[in-house]
Design an enzyme around this catalytic site. Structure first.
Site, PDB file in Angstrom:
ATOM      1  N   HIS A   2      78.031  20.025  17.693  1.00 31.11           N
ATOM      2  CA  HIS A   2      78.267  18.874  16.821  1.00 31.11           C
ATOM      3  C   HIS A   2      79.367  17.957  17.376  1.00 31.11           C
ATOM      4  CE1 HIS A   2      75.751  19.426  13.275  1.00 31.11           C
ATOM      5  NE2 HIS A   2      76.086  20.695  13.190  1.00 31.11           N
ATOM      6  N   CYS A  35      70.864  23.624   9.600  1.00 32.37           N
ATOM      7  CA  CYS A  35      72.071  22.791   9.696  1.00 32.37           C
ATOM      8  C   CYS A  35      72.183  21.985   8.413  1.00 32.37           C
ATOM      9  CB  CYS A  35      71.955  21.860  10.907  1.00 32.37           C
ATOM     10  SG  CYS A  35      73.382  20.789  11.118  1.00 32.37           S
ATOM     11  N   HIS A  66      76.478  26.310  18.041  1.00 38.43           N
ATOM     12  CA  HIS A  66      75.917  25.289  17.137  1.00 38.43           C
ATOM     13  C   HIS A  66      77.011  24.323  16.682  1.00 38.43           C
ATOM     14  CE1 HIS A  66      73.212  24.001  13.701  1.00 38.43           C
ATOM     15  NE2 HIS A  66      74.395  23.546  13.330  1.00 38.43           N
ATOM     16  N   GLU A  67      78.152  24.875  16.258  1.00 39.54           N
ATOM     17  CA  GLU A  67      79.213  24.014  15.720  1.00 39.54           C
ATOM     18  C   GLU A  67      79.832  23.153  16.805  1.00 39.54           C
ATOM     19  OE1 GLU A  67      79.346  23.549  12.665  1.00 39.54           O
ATOM     20  OE2 GLU A  67      78.102  25.272  12.156  1.00 39.54           O
TER      21      GLU A  67
END
Ligand code: NI
Length: 177
Positions: free
Chosen positions: A146, A100, A142-143
């Site tokens: 965030h 990341c 993953h995104e």
């Protein structure tokens, strides 16, 4: 526009839930996306979420033809995804290495759903609905994490498989990650 500073783990904004985008096809949104594209390109990332450049909105970008940080990953179409919703397709999960830009220099093995459907909007407010799997599904998870204030290290199950990129992958290209 500009390459922005990428916030690093420890900054409170990375732990916040980002706000929904209310207006599409605006100058503000286009400017934000240009900054995100410029920053992702400069950092050679596979994806970037708006909170990583300090903007707490539910906007992510991802995609690449070939990524030198993930040389074995198949291409993922370049995508702008706003106000996303993820729905796992089945319960199967898969482990894979992640890094990341907000956690520079480190990699860890993270379990993710293997298949999922994602829904959301592009920058013009046009709906996006896709069913994806494998690395594409991993990048989206993953995104979108965030946007909910989740960084991948908190998803690592076996912390013995978390370490410095230069040690774990000596052949990897140099860089922040
Ligand atoms: Ni990230």
């Amino acid at each position: 526009m500009a390459v922005k500073r990428v916030l690093k783990m420890g900054e409170p904004l990375l732990l916040a839930r980002a706000a929904e985008v209310k207006a599409f096809d605006t100058r503000e949104l286009q400017d934000l996306l240009q900054d995100m594209r410029d920053t992702m390109a400069a950092e050679r990332g596979a994806g970037l979420a708006a909170p990583q450049i300090g903007v707490s909105l539910r906007v992510v970008i991802f995609g690449f033809e070939a990524n030198e940080r993930y040389p074995d990953a198949p291409a993922v179409p370049y995508t702008v995804l706003i106000n996303p919703r993820l729905t796992p397709l089945g319960t199967e999960t898969e482990e894979g290495w992640e890094g990341c830009l907000s956690v520079p220099g480190l990699r860890g093995v993270v379990p993710r759903y293997k298949r999922l459907r994602y829904e959301g909007f592009d920058e013009f407010g046009r709906p996006i609905i896709r069913s994806v799997e494998d690395f594409h599904a991993r990048v989206v998870q993953h995104e979108v994490d965030h946007l909910d204030g989740i960084l991948y290290p908190t998803r690592i199950v076996d912390l013995r498989r978390f370490g410095y990129t230069e040690v774990l992958f000596p052949a990897a290209p140099p860089g922040d990650d």
